[in-house]
Write a protein that holds these residues in place. Sequence first.
Motif, PDB file in Angstrom:
ATOM      1  N   VAL A  51      14.827 -21.317 -12.071  1.00  0.00           N
ATOM      2  CA  VAL A  51      14.090 -20.229 -12.197  1.00  0.00           C
ATOM      3  C   VAL A  51      14.039 -19.853 -11.477  1.00  0.00           C
ATOM      4  CG1 VAL A  51      13.477 -21.102 -14.784  1.00  0.00           C
ATOM      5  CG2 VAL A  51      11.598 -21.205 -13.353  1.00  0.00           C
TER       6      VAL A  51
ATOM      7  N   GLN B   8       6.153 -21.776 -29.444  1.00  0.00           N
ATOM      8  CA  GLN B   8       6.063 -22.384 -28.496  1.00  0.00           C
ATOM      9  C   GLN B   8       5.463 -23.987 -28.826  1.00  0.00           C
ATOM     10  OE1 GLN B   8       4.576 -21.277 -24.718  1.00  0.00           O
ATOM     11  NE2 GLN B   8       5.762 -22.467 -23.319  1.00  0.00           N
TER      12      GLN B   8
ATOM     13  N   ILE C  47       3.395 -25.453 -19.630  1.00  0.00           N
ATOM     14  CA  ILE C  47       4.341 -23.960 -19.946  1.00  0.00           C
ATOM     15  C   ILE C  47       5.334 -23.590 -19.907  1.00  0.00           C
ATOM     16  CG2 ILE C  47       1.965 -23.367 -21.844  1.00  0.00           C
ATOM     17  CD1 ILE C  47       1.967 -21.043 -19.369  1.00  0.00           C
ATOM     18  N   ASP C  48       5.664 -24.672 -18.624  1.00  0.00           N
ATOM     19  CA  ASP C  48       6.805 -24.380 -18.229  1.00  0.00           C
ATOM     20  C   ASP C  48       8.301 -25.246 -18.243  1.00  0.00           C
ATOM     21  OD1 ASP C  48       4.921 -26.588 -16.857  1.00  0.00           O
ATOM     22  OD2 ASP C  48       5.880 -25.837 -14.591  1.00  0.00           O
ATOM     23  N   ASN C  49       7.534 -26.773 -18.298  1.00  0.00           N
ATOM     24  CA  ASN C  49       8.844 -27.775 -18.754  1.00  0.00           C
ATOM     25  C   ASN C  49       8.796 -28.191 -20.221  1.00  0.00           C
ATOM     26  OD1 ASN C  49       6.417 -29.470 -19.143  1.00  0.00           O
ATOM     27  ND2 ASN C  49       7.040 -30.945 -17.407  1.00  0.00           N
ATOM     28  N   ASP C  50       7.590 -27.239 -21.171  1.00  0.00           N
ATOM     29  CA  ASP C  50       7.350 -27.284 -22.294  1.00  0.00           C
ATOM     30  C   ASP C  50       7.320 -29.603 -22.829  1.00  0.00           C
ATOM     31  OD1 ASP C  50       6.337 -25.132 -22.873  1.00  0.00           O
ATOM     32  OD2 ASP C  50       8.558 -24.540 -23.659  1.00  0.00           O
ATOM     33  N   MET C  51       7.174 -30.484 -21.954  1.00  0.00           N
ATOM     34  CA  MET C  51       7.191 -31.628 -22.460  1.00  0.00           C
ATOM     35  C   MET C  51       6.090 -32.468 -23.150  1.00  0.00           C
ATOM     36  SD  MET C  51      10.066 -33.212 -20.773  1.00  0.00           S
ATOM     37  CE  MET C  51      10.989 -33.232 -19.292  1.00  0.00           C
ATOM     38  N   ASN C  52       5.085 -32.125 -22.916  1.00  0.00           N
ATOM     39  CA  ASN C  52       3.999 -32.341 -24.155  1.00  0.00           C
ATOM     40  C   ASN C  52       4.409 -33.787 -23.943  1.00  0.00           C
ATOM     41  OD1 ASN C  52       2.745 -33.831 -26.152  1.00  0.00           O
ATOM     42  ND2 ASN C  52       3.844 -31.697 -27.484  1.00  0.00           N
TER      43      ASN C  52
ATOM     44  N   PHE D 137      -3.780 -24.463 -21.305  1.00  0.00           N
ATOM     45  CA  PHE D 137      -3.779 -26.371 -22.318  1.00  0.00           C
ATOM     46  C   PHE D 137      -4.964 -26.951 -21.356  1.00  0.00           C
ATOM     47  CE2 PHE D 137       0.318 -25.186 -24.548  1.00  0.00           C
ATOM     48  CZ  PHE D 137      -0.141 -25.196 -25.893  1.00  0.00           C
TER      49      PHE D 137
ATOM     50  N   LEU E 283      11.038 -18.612  -9.095  1.00  0.00           N
ATOM     51  CA  LEU E 283       9.935 -18.712  -8.164  1.00  0.00           C
ATOM     52  C   LEU E 283       8.743 -18.342  -7.575  1.00  0.00           C
ATOM     53  CD1 LEU E 283       8.594 -22.342 -10.093  1.00  0.00           C
ATOM     54  CD2 LEU E 283       8.406 -20.224 -12.045  1.00  0.00           C
TER      55      LEU E 283
ATOM     56  N   VAL F  12       3.847 -13.715 -17.944  1.00  0.00           N
ATOM     57  CA  VAL F  12       4.976 -13.462 -16.998  1.00  0.00           C
ATOM     58  C   VAL F  12       6.936 -13.651 -17.765  1.00  0.00           C
ATOM     59  CG1 VAL F  12       6.804 -14.436 -14.170  1.00  0.00           C
ATOM     60  CG2 VAL F  12       3.800 -14.323 -15.171  1.00  0.00           C
ATOM     61  N   LYS F  13       7.371 -13.146 -17.704  1.00  0.00           N
ATOM     62  CA  LYS F  13       8.874 -13.428 -18.114  1.00  0.00           C
ATOM     63  C   LYS F  13       9.292 -14.219 -16.763  1.00  0.00           C
ATOM     64  CE  LYS F  13      12.682 -11.532 -21.265  1.00  0.00           C
ATOM     65  NZ  LYS F  13      13.074 -13.042 -20.913  1.00  0.00           N
ATOM     66  N   VAL F  14       9.628 -15.684 -17.348  1.00  0.00           N
ATOM     67  CA  VAL F  14      10.812 -15.591 -15.963  1.00  0.00           C
ATOM     68  C   VAL F  14      12.289 -15.673 -16.261  1.00  0.00           C
ATOM     69  CG1 VAL F  14       9.275 -17.654 -16.245  1.00  0.00           C
ATOM     70  CG2 VAL F  14      11.562 -18.145 -17.925  1.00  0.00           C
TER      71      VAL F  14
ATOM     72  N   GLN G 269       0.117 -29.850 -23.467  1.00  0.00           N
ATOM     73  CA  GLN G 269       1.309 -30.164 -22.483  1.00  0.00           C
ATOM     74  C   GLN G 269       2.039 -28.154 -21.652  1.00  0.00           C
ATOM     75  OE1 GLN G 269       3.901 -28.012 -26.138  1.00  0.00           O
ATOM     76  NE2 GLN G 269       4.885 -25.971 -25.518  1.00  0.00           N
TER      77      GLN G 269
ATOM     78  N   GLU H 215       7.830 -34.887 -12.557  1.00  0.00           N
ATOM     79  CA  GLU H 215       7.566 -35.486 -14.343  1.00  0.00           C
ATOM     80  C   GLU H 215       7.182 -36.324 -14.713  1.00  0.00           C
ATOM     81  OE1 GLU H 215      11.132 -37.607 -13.733  1.00  0.00           O
ATOM     82  OE2 GLU H 215      12.788 -35.998 -13.946  1.00  0.00           O
TER      83      GLU H 215
ATOM     84  N   TYR I 135       1.202 -16.870 -18.286  1.00  0.00           N
ATOM     85  CA  TYR I 135       1.426 -17.210 -19.420  1.00  0.00           C
ATOM     86  C   TYR I 135       2.701 -16.059 -19.871  1.00  0.00           C
ATOM     87  CZ  TYR I 135      -1.890 -15.263 -22.103  1.00  0.00           C
ATOM     88  OH  TYR I 135      -3.467 -14.399 -22.476  1.00  0.00           O
TER      89      TYR I 135
ATOM     90  N   TYR J  80      10.173 -23.422 -20.495  1.00  0.00           N
ATOM     91  CA  TYR J  80       9.207 -22.235 -20.279  1.00  0.00           C
ATOM     92  C   TYR J  80       9.689 -21.180 -21.850  1.00  0.00           C
ATOM     93  CZ  TYR J  80       9.854 -22.655 -15.326  1.00  0.00           C
ATOM     94  OH  TYR J  80       9.578 -23.463 -13.929  1.00  0.00           O
TER      95      TYR J  80
END
Lengths: 308, 252
Positions: free
Chosen positions: B26, A243, B124-129, B38, B28, B15-17, B122, B97, B13, A128
């Motif tokens: 977190v 990010q 934007i929650d797990n930012d795994m790409n 994306f 939700l 919202v501040k988690v 990517q 995953e 995007y 996040y």
Amino acid sequence: MAVLLLAEVNNGELALDATAKAVTAARALGDVTVLAAGASAAAAGEAAAKIDGVAKVLVAEDASLGHRMAEPTAALIVSLAGDYSHIVAPATTDAKNVMPRVAALLDVMVISDASGVVDADTFERPIYAGNAVQTVKSLDTTKVITFRTSTFDAAGEGGSAAVETIGAADNPGLSEWVEDKVAASDRPELTSAGVVVSGGRGVGSEEDFALIEKLADKLGAAVGASRAAVDSGYAPNDWQVGQTGKVVAPELYVAVGISGAIQHLAGMKDSKIIVAINKDEEAPIFQVADFGLVADLFEAVPALTDAL
Amino acid sequence: MKVLVPVKRVIDYNVKVRVKADGSGVDLANVKMSMNPFDEIAVEEAIRLKEADKADEVVVVSIGVKQAQETLRTALAMGADRAILVNAADDVHTDIEPLAVAKILKAIVDEEQPGLVLAGKQAIDNDMNATGQMLSALLGWSQGTFASELDIDGDKAVVTREVDGGLQTIKVNMPAIVTVDLRLNEPRYASLPNIMKAKKKPLDEKTAADYGVDTSPRLEVVKTTEPATRAPGIIVGSVDELVSKLKEAGAV
Ligand SMILES: Cc1cc2nc3c(=O)[nH]c(=O)nc-3n(C[C@H](O)[C@H](O)[C@H](O)COP(=O)(O)OP(=O)(O)OC[C@H]3O[C@@H](n4cnc5c(N)ncnc54)[C@H](O)[C@@H]3O)c2cc1C
Ligand SMILES: Nc1ncnc2c1ncn2[C@@H]1O[C@H](COP(=O)(O)O)[C@@H](O)[C@H]1O
């Protein structure tokens, strides 16, 4: 335990800082073998052999490995994977392109952008946009990891690892390189610079970005930008901090005309000292700034450049 | 050519988690959810390919909880033709995953035979790409990641990629997986009539089991914590004061 570390090699040259930071993370996991792959990689391999904590270097030179195309590079790593418990790399765009491919070919998950090593199976990583930190334990036999370089110190030099030459794997022949557009710059590289000066939408134009660059040059700094500044054409894409851009943690970060969206903070909030210059006293950037100056940047930045 | 676009439902995007006090994740519940930014760009690009007669059908897929239907309807309202929802979790906090997502997508690709998969770079929650690259590996296809320009030219695609050093252009064989970066396009908003029309477009419901994919995690989440907070700073009154503070701190 044995670790295979994919060195960051650009046009035959080792990106020492990124590679040495990943070595620091990798050393905690076992003996480190560095893989230097490229159309030419021998010099990069020699340079990697001097990094403290590197036990061995493998050099793979082949035309197919030039420009770090994902498919042949991943095929090479997979052909070596059997000997290693961990396959790691610094979290550069090159590695982010290649390592998930490697992981899937090995039927394991990738751990992207790890910011901490808890033990050989357990890692911390920001999620996040850095608003939370997750500790994950891998249940896979081979761990494939990219390490966020901004959180590890670079390993020193003084090593003298043995260097062995190996062949490339078969090139799947799925893609070909066309061109790179890389801007040459005398300034320090963004992710390894001790000082970074970044400009945002508030700077207003590509011409006025010269104000940011002058301040940066006075400080011997790298130049960064917000996404809005890049999208507006004030700055090139490789300057984007955040990010989805680069993550930096310099000694000093100066944010000029940047509001401080969470996506931007994700890329710089671990900097040691943060300075914010913004005319809006309510701008969220001031919440992370050590020193905030509420001012018009067109007056404050030239004055600051002169005063330094 | 058919284009397949995987779209993920993520926390908006803006919202501040908040990290749950017990470290279990977190929060939700009752938080605004949206399409991964994306993925909006990927949907937009697919629709533009169709408008340029380079694609004839745009199929969107989402894997997760049943609420991901809303995300798919948004993509249909933007102009996608058809949607597939793969129910793979009941709890909104369960994140599937990238490896499991890629395996399900592979099964869908085998069935649907698209000529191009356009994914986000990517989530934007797990930012795994990771998902696009993984799918590409499982299919043995070429990959063009982090695309800021895409040009389909017969059996090849020319992809300009945003990389650390600047921009890289590569040519990949089709079929290909392309993951999109933020500067590829600006996604359109769905118009009200199109939102109404989207309600009638086909949306197929499946489960992970239909594709024989085990979605159990390979990465066990031990805990989720708040990042380190910074000590509060000060507002300085002038450039001179800023300079003297920086000197005191040894920063210049
Ligand atoms: C999926 C996704 C990923 C993203 N990734 C990134 C990323 O990696 N990096 C990133 O930066 N952003 C990213 N963003 C964008 C982010 O949400 C913000 O839109 C962006 O950071 C805003 O840039 P900015 O602060 O320059 O512009 P703005 O928010 O427009 O702020 C401009 C600031 O300049 C100030 N200003 C204006 N004129 C002056 C003046 N004369 N003197 C002083 N101050 C002035 C204003 O007060 C304002 O605070 C992402 C967004 C999304 C949706
Ligand atoms: N659960 C999912 N459902 C649909 N698409 C997904 C899902 N997870 C990931 N993706 C796709 O893969 C991209 C990259 O996600 P990630 O690898 O998780 O960062 C996203 O932008 C989506 O296009």
